[in-house]
Design a protein around this motif. Structure first.
Motif, short mmCIF file in Angstrom:
data_model
loop_
_atom_site.label_atom_id
_atom_site.label_comp_id
_atom_site.label_asym_id
_atom_site.label_seq_id
_atom_site.Cartn_x
_atom_site.Cartn_y
_atom_site.Cartn_z
N ARG A 215 0.84 -1.35 0.00
CA ARG A 215 0.04 -0.08 0.02
C ARG A 215 0.74 1.19 -0.22
NH1 ARG A 215 -4.11 0.88 4.85
NH2 ARG A 215 -4.90 2.97 4.51
N ILE A 216 0.33 2.33 -0.51
CA ILE A 216 1.07 3.50 -0.83
C ILE A 216 0.25 4.78 -0.33
CG2 ILE A 216 2.38 5.11 -2.10
CD1 ILE A 216 3.04 2.84 -3.98
N ILE A 217 0.84 5.50 0.74
CA ILE A 217 0.01 6.83 1.19
C ILE A 217 0.69 7.93 0.97
CG2 ILE A 217 -0.89 7.92 3.22
CD1 ILE A 217 -1.50 5.40 4.58
N GLU A 218 0.16 8.66 0.14
CA GLU A 218 1.03 9.98 -0.45
C GLU A 218 0.72 11.26 0.40
OE1 GLU A 218 2.68 11.98 -4.58
OE2 GLU A 218 1.22 10.39 -4.66
N LEU A 219 1.44 11.88 0.67
CA LEU A 219 1.28 13.24 1.44
C LEU A 219 1.73 14.49 0.67
CD1 LEU A 219 2.38 12.62 5.13
CD2 LEU A 219 0.28 12.41 4.33
N LYS A 220 1.08 15.69 0.66
CA LYS A 220 1.32 16.76 0.23
C LYS A 220 0.94 17.87 0.90
CE LYS A 220 1.54 19.26 -3.99
NZ LYS A 220 1.07 19.36 -5.68
N SER A 221 1.82 18.67 1.51
CA SER A 221 1.41 19.94 2.58
C SER A 221 0.68 19.75 3.57
CB SER A 221 0.88 20.94 1.39
OG SER A 221 1.49 21.29 0.52
N GLY A 222 1.04 18.31 4.15
CA GLY A 222 0.46 17.94 5.32
C GLY A 222 -0.87 17.26 5.37
N SER A 223 -1.20 16.71 3.92
CA SER A 223 -2.79 16.21 3.83
C SER A 223 -2.39 14.94 3.03
CB SER A 223 -3.57 17.05 3.04
OG SER A 223 -3.84 18.00 4.11
N ILE A 224 -3.38 13.89 3.12
CA ILE A 224 -3.00 12.93 2.22
C ILE A 224 -3.78 13.24 0.99
CG2 ILE A 224 -3.93 10.58 1.94
CD1 ILE A 224 -3.86 9.93 4.86
N ILE A 225 -3.04 13.02 -0.11
CA ILE A 225 -3.47 13.28 -1.45
C ILE A 225 -4.02 11.86 -2.13
CG2 ILE A 225 -2.46 15.46 -1.68
CD1 ILE A 225 -0.48 13.99 -3.60
N SER A 226 -3.49 10.85 -1.88
CA SER A 226 -3.71 9.73 -2.31
C SER A 226 -3.34 8.62 -1.37
CB SER A 226 -3.15 9.27 -3.68
OG SER A 226 -1.62 8.87 -3.54
#
Length: 244
Positions: A215-226
């Motif tokens: 599984r892959i959890i992607e963050l950007k600017s402090g939020s989950i984007i995917s």
């Protein structure tokens, strides 16, 4: 793969004060991770990956929200209780190895459990077996300065698994290693993950490493984007369906 969750994060936020200003590093993070799987947390520098890892491992307290490990709300525990949980249920692998320079490879691996009242011989045997498993049987008496970067990370892996943790957190575990050595460490991580049934959570910039996780959890600017199932997990699911 088991269906029960070992780690849940609910409405998690983390804010730091910088002078008169507040810096929000994580905001309203929600996810659950099943027992026994491998999960990568990815994102650019400054996205909050390492902060999230520290909160999940009980190394820091959230500004708001909850972290639940093994049905226990660790975000609400006192430090003494957190220390016990980290010692009994959690393993760590660091980018910078974090070995104790005055101890041999064997002694470094033994550290997490030698204060539990377990006999020295029993702890020593477990440590030697793990060092053998990571290919360092002939390095047990060597000090960190006598080991290469890859060998030091192998000692770090053996140390992380000595107490059979429920969850292993790895922060850029191959970040300081060359390509070939990094690949060997990756293989060992996933091998130990499968052999011991330990849930593996990796923070990494390396998309190739991330793609090897379930599984892959992607963050950007402090939020989950995917939050996606990786190609590896998709392939395993298809194979399982075909086998039925």
């Amino acid at each position: 793969m088991l269906n029960s969750s070992i780690l849940s994060v609910n409405n998690l936020s983390k804010t730091f004060k910088s002078g008169n200003k507040e810096l929000t590093v994580l905001k309203d993070i929600n996810f659950s991770i099943e027992k026994g799987i491998s999960c990568a947390i990815v994102g650019p520098s400054g996205s909050g990956k390492t902060t999230l890892l520290g909160l999940c491992a009980g190394l820091d307290k959230p500004t708001s929200g909850d972290v639940i490990l093994n049905d226990q709300k660790i975000s609400a525990l006192k430090e003494s209780d957190l220390s016990a949980i980290r010692n009994e249920q959690i393993g760590f692998v660091f980018q910078s190895f974090q070995l104790i320079p005055t101890l041999t490879a064997l002694e470094n691996v033994m550290v997490p459990i030698e204060l539990r009242g377990v006999s020295y011989r029993e702890v020593e045997k477990k440590a030697i077996d793990l060092l053998d498993k990571v290919g360092l049987r002939d390095r047990v008496t060597h000090y960190p300065t006598q080991l290469s970067g890859g060998e030091q990370q192998r000692v770090g892996l053996a140390r992380a698994f000595i107490h059979k943790p429920e969850v292993l957190f790895a922060d850029e575990p191959t970040g300081n290693l060359d390509g070939d050595t990094g690949s060997q460490i990756e293989d060992l991580l996933f091998e130990l993950n499968k052999d011991e049934g330990t849930t593996l959570i990796i923070v990494t910039h390396d998309r190739e490493l991330a793609s090897k996780c379930n599984r892959i959890i992607e963050l950007k600017s402090g939020s989950i984007i995917s939050d996606t199932t990786s190609p590896v997990e998709q392939t395993e699911t298809i194979q399982a369906d075909l086998a039925q």
